[in-house]
Write a protein that holds these residues in place. Structure first.
Motif, PDB file in Angstrom:
ATOM      1  N   LEU A  85       0.839  -1.186   0.000  1.00 24.69           N
ATOM      2  CA  LEU A  85       0.000   0.000   0.000  1.00 24.69           C
ATOM      3  C   LEU A  85       0.879   1.243   0.000  1.00 24.69           C
ATOM      4  CD1 LEU A  85      -2.972   0.586   0.045  1.00 24.69           C
ATOM      5  CD2 LEU A  85      -2.889   0.734   2.524  1.00 24.69           C
ATOM      6  N   CYS A  86       1.904   1.190   0.827  1.00 20.65           N
ATOM      7  CA  CYS A  86       2.817   2.314   0.958  1.00 20.65           C
ATOM      8  C   CYS A  86       3.554   2.571  -0.357  1.00 20.65           C
ATOM      9  CB  CYS A  86       3.788   1.972   2.084  1.00 20.65           C
ATOM     10  SG  CYS A  86       4.979   3.232   2.407  1.00 20.65           S
ATOM     11  N   ASN A  87       4.053   1.497  -0.986  1.00 15.38           N
ATOM     12  CA  ASN A  87       4.784   1.674  -2.247  1.00 15.38           C
ATOM     13  C   ASN A  87       3.909   2.208  -3.361  1.00 15.38           C
ATOM     14  OD1 ASN A  87       7.237   0.858  -1.278  1.00 15.38           O
ATOM     15  ND2 ASN A  87       6.895  -1.290  -1.773  1.00 15.38           N
ATOM     16  N   ARG A  88       2.677   1.676  -3.425  1.00 10.87           N
ATOM     17  CA  ARG A  88       1.785   2.112  -4.497  1.00 10.87           C
ATOM     18  C   ARG A  88       1.371   3.565  -4.298  1.00 10.87           C
ATOM     19  NH1 ARG A  88      -1.411  -3.643  -4.890  1.00 10.87           N
ATOM     20  NH2 ARG A  88      -0.271  -4.426  -6.671  1.00 10.87           N
ATOM     21  N   THR A  89       1.129   3.933  -3.043  1.00 16.15           N
ATOM     22  CA  THR A  89       0.743   5.310  -2.773  1.00 16.15           C
ATOM     23  C   THR A  89       1.900   6.252  -3.065  1.00 16.15           C
ATOM     24  OG1 THR A  89      -0.634   4.436  -1.021  1.00 16.15           O
ATOM     25  CG2 THR A  89      -0.327   6.804  -1.053  1.00 16.15           C
ATOM     26  N   LYS A  90       3.105   5.838  -2.657  1.00 20.75           N
ATOM     27  CA  LYS A  90       4.282   6.646  -2.938  1.00 20.75           C
ATOM     28  C   LYS A  90       4.437   6.825  -4.443  1.00 20.75           C
ATOM     29  CE  LYS A  90       7.520   5.151   0.143  1.00 20.75           C
ATOM     30  NZ  LYS A  90       8.738   4.354   0.331  1.00 20.75           N
ATOM     31  N   GLY A  91       4.244   5.733  -5.166  1.00 23.36           N
ATOM     32  CA  GLY A  91       4.346   5.792  -6.624  1.00 23.36           C
ATOM     33  C   GLY A  91       3.368   6.801  -7.188  1.00 23.36           C
ATOM     34  N   PHE A  92       2.137   6.795  -6.622  1.00 19.39           N
ATOM     35  CA  PHE A  92       1.120   7.736  -7.097  1.00 19.39           C
ATOM     36  C   PHE A  92       1.543   9.169  -6.817  1.00 19.39           C
ATOM     37  CE2 PHE A  92      -2.509  10.404  -5.985  1.00 19.39           C
ATOM     38  CZ  PHE A  92      -3.166  10.423  -7.196  1.00 19.39           C
ATOM     39  N   LEU A  93       1.994   9.428  -5.579  1.00 16.34           N
ATOM     40  CA  LEU A  93       2.358  10.799  -5.212  1.00 16.34           C
ATOM     41  C   LEU A  93       3.536  11.289  -6.054  1.00 16.34           C
ATOM     42  CD1 LEU A  93       2.049  10.676  -1.320  1.00 16.34           C
ATOM     43  CD2 LEU A  93       0.528  11.817  -2.940  1.00 16.34           C
ATOM     44  N   LYS A  94       4.476  10.389  -6.330  1.00 17.21           N
ATOM     45  CA  LYS A  94       5.670  10.811  -7.057  1.00 17.21           C
ATOM     46  C   LYS A  94       5.436  10.951  -8.553  1.00 17.21           C
ATOM     47  CE  LYS A  94       9.105   8.078  -5.965  1.00 17.21           C
ATOM     48  NZ  LYS A  94       9.976   7.331  -5.084  1.00 17.21           N
ATOM     49  N   GLU A  95       4.627  10.032  -9.127  1.00 16.99           N
ATOM     50  CA  GLU A  95       4.496  10.038 -10.578  1.00 16.99           C
ATOM     51  C   GLU A  95       3.203  10.658 -11.073  1.00 16.99           C
ATOM     52  OE1 GLU A  95       5.369   5.940 -11.446  1.00 16.99           O
ATOM     53  OE2 GLU A  95       7.221   6.270 -10.324  1.00 16.99           O
ATOM     54  N   ALA A  96       2.088  10.344 -10.396  1.00 16.28           N
ATOM     55  CA  ALA A  96       0.810  10.792 -10.927  1.00 16.28           C
ATOM     56  C   ALA A  96       0.514  12.248 -10.579  1.00 16.28           C
ATOM     57  CB  ALA A  96      -0.307   9.884 -10.438  1.00 16.28           C
ATOM     58  N   VAL A  97       0.769  12.644  -9.326  1.00 17.33           N
ATOM     59  CA  VAL A  97       0.415  14.002  -8.914  1.00 17.33           C
ATOM     60  C   VAL A  97       1.110  15.068  -9.777  1.00 17.33           C
ATOM     61  CG1 VAL A  97       0.461  15.665  -7.027  1.00 17.33           C
ATOM     62  CG2 VAL A  97      -0.248  13.322  -6.582  1.00 17.33           C
TER      63      VAL A  97
END
Lengths: 419, 198
Positions: free
Chosen positions: A283-295
């Motif tokens: 969950l942490c990795n996927r959320t981090k991925g979202f914050l870093k790449e998607a936002v």
């Protein structure tokens, strides 16, 4: 016993020196000397394992599980976090504060970063710091958080392979086999890992069909999150439309594309309790991925669209495409703007639609259009990595589907008298 | 030994799908490979580093495969990795509840003459199912290090890491002889002389 190739140890060629039978015989003898089986009592897990894979009991369970998945997703992401907290935070505090703080409402930078000076909510303002932040943090972040939490439970418990067995016969009709449900469900989170996950399908035909259908008909979690906010009443209809399209075009592709669609043997693992640490880590990795790449991508997307508006590019494109949009798809010509944004991020595109004045039907048609239109740039890049020939072919399929299905939906709308 | 610390040794983690290769890989390298409970979670390779006894290893988590005759694109990645890294040590990972399937691919790898080490993973699941695996016996028969592990709890990981340097090229003829009850202990010593792996 088949002779083993002399005493040569260094067999570096890829040709096997043993026949498969000889190998199995050796395996048999090795296990007989080293493995002992005690008396094993069936556990509750085994019983549940069987019940959830037999069609009679398994299908109701699958329907219940997916329905629960969806309900939790809607109530947590849509109602609880976004409506209950984020909307209030952004509309009542963040937006007025920015509007009062940013100098010169008539300037280009006000338009780009804050947006419409008269807007009273963060959807309509459409500035980088208003809608950009609201869409990514206020709407999409809670949606993907809860989505990934539930998906991790599905993944780690061992339920996915069972679902694959259950849907196998249905998916065989569209040229796929049951295991295609794995990339399909991953795709509902994000299409990017789903494209790579099509590697578990056996033939090129299956992979191509899955990749095309995935890119066209499977909306990602971010897009679902925004749809819940913008068109909460029509999400079901849009979904139905996408599922019908998935099956219809899957059926056609299966007939048209040469190649095989073999039966599968699914290795169904026993149920496990998801390990807490693993769930937290994923969950942490996927959320981090979202914050870093998607936002950053969402913010960048708003910036690009606003600059294109300022430069008059979108207005020109809208005028140019007007006949196509209005007569063929039955949507307003302003939809061109969101369609450009859709190439960067689909969630952003849907958010942008909410600003355009249109009827409920037009809204519905444009959301479907954005879903099935071009995959977002991240998906595009991973598809390219999986093979450029497949990508070009998938794009060809996409154009045909967008025109045919978009027109078909418009035609049905006209017949029903809503378009 | 002194100059071997400078060179990375590649270790390929090979085995059937869903035996816990990625979980073991994460344990050994502190990486974040995605771990799930369904076959086919890993469809591409992931690299990580393990430093053990002044030796740096580059550990590669390879997609699971049922055999070295690939059925799908993920299995092709696995076979390609083995072909492209002929000097690598192969860590073959077994599911302790399905030793036979693991052994099949182990034999396929061994036929290629690559130095091997075996990790018998999911020992906790085997214990629950009342399956006992004689890892010492397996090690004697195969002539390569065999370590019992449970990736989810971390049991046996330390030993597995220590044993990597003892990876051996298996001699299929000798395995057959040992299965027939012949004592090949002496031959093993002589066969060991030149490999330099120890």
């Amino acid at each position: 016993m088949v002779a083993v190739g002399g005493a040569e140890q260094m067999v570096l060629s890829s040709d096997a020196v043993l026949s498969s039978d000889a190998r199995w015989e050796m395996v048999d003898r090795l296990t007989r000397q080293t493995v002992t089986y005690g008396t094993y009592k069936r556990t509750l897990g085994d019983v549940l394992g069987e019940l959830t894979v037999k069609p009679l009991t398994g299908i109701p369970v699958a329907v219940a599980a997916l329905f629960a998945f969806w309900s939790i997703f809607c109530s947590f992401a849509g109602a609880l976090v976004t409506d209950g907290f984020m909307v209030k935070l952004f509309d009542a505090h963040w937006l007025p504060w920015l509007q009062s703080l940013w100098p010169d409402p008539a300037s280009w930078h006000y338009f780009v970063f804050v947006g419409d000076p008269l807007a009273d909510n963060c959807f309509e303002a459409f500035g980088v710091l208003t809608s950009g932040l609201f869409v990514s943090i206020g709407v999409v972040l809670p949606a993907i958080l809860i989505f990934y939490l539930m998906m991790t439970v599905l993944e780690d418990s061992g339920y996915l392979p069972r679902l694959a067995v259950l849907v196998d016969s249905v998916l065989h009709r569209v040229g796929l086999h049951g295991y295609a449900i794995v990339p399909a469900i991953l795709g509902l989170g994000c299409n990017v890992p789903a494209v790579t996950a099509t590697r578990i399908l056996e033939t090129r035909k299956q992979r191509f069909i899955m990749m095309s259908l995935l890119a066209i008909f499977i909306p990602c979690g971010a897009q679902l999150g925004v749809m819940l906010e913008v068109i909460p009443d029509m999400v079901g209809m849009v979904f139905l439309c996408l599922i019908v399209g998935f099956c219809l075009f899957g059926y056609i592709l299966n007939k048209v594309i040469p190649g095989e669609n073999p039966e599968i043997l699914v290795d169904v693992p026993p149920y496990h309790w998801p390990v807490k640490e693993n769930v937290a880590k994923k969950l942490c990795n996927r959320t981090k991925g979202f914050l870093k790449e998607a936002v950053p991508f969402v913010l960048f997307g708003v910036l690009v669209v606003n600059l294109l508006y300022l430069g008059g590019v979108i207005q020109a494109l809208a005028a140019f495409f007007e006949p196509l949009f209005v007569t063929w798809f039955g949507v307003p010509k302003e939809t061109v703007g969101p369609l450009i944004a859709a190439f960067l991020r689909k969630d952003l595109a849907i958010a942008q639609l909410s600003v355009i004045p249109m009827t409920a039907y037009q809204m519905f048609a444009s959301v479907v259009l954005i879903s099935i239109y071009f995959p977002c740039v991240a998906t595009f890049v991973v598809m390219l990595r999986e093979g450029w020939k497949e990508l070009i072919a998938a794009l060809a399929v996409l154009f045909v589907v967008v025109f045919a299905y978009g027109g078909l939906i418009h035609a049905i709308g006209i017949l029903l008298g809503v378009a | 030994m002194a100059d071997s610390t400078k060179n990375k040794i590649t270790v390929l983690m090979v085995g059937n799908p869903n035996v816990g290769k990625s979980a073991l890989f994460n344990r050994m390298t502190g990486s974040n490979a995605v771990v799930s409970n369904y076959p086919g979670t890993t469809v591409d390779f992931t690299k990580g580093t393990l430093i053990e006894g002044r030796q740096e290893y580059e550990i590669i988590d390879v997609p699971g495969t049922y055999s070295l005759e690939p059925r799908d694109a993920a299995e092709e990645v696995a076979v390609r990795m083995l072909r492209d890294c002929p000097d690598a040590i192969v860590m073959i990972v077994f599911d302790a509840t399905k030793i036979d399937r693991g052994l099949y691919i182990a034999l396929e790898v061994m036929e290629r003459g690559m130095p091997c080490i075996v990790a018998v993973n999911m020992m906790d699941a085997a214990h629950d199912k009342k399956i006992t695996v004689d890892t010492a016996g397996l090690q004697r028969l195969l002539g390569v290090p065999v370590v019992a592990t449970t990736a989810t709890s971390g049991e046996g990981i330390r030993e597995l890491a220590e044993q990597i340097r003892k990876a051996q090229v298996a001699d299929l003829d000798a395995i057959l002889k040992r299965l027939n009850g012949e004592n090949t202990a002496k031959k093993q010593v002589s066969g060991c002389g030149g490999c330099g792996g120890c």
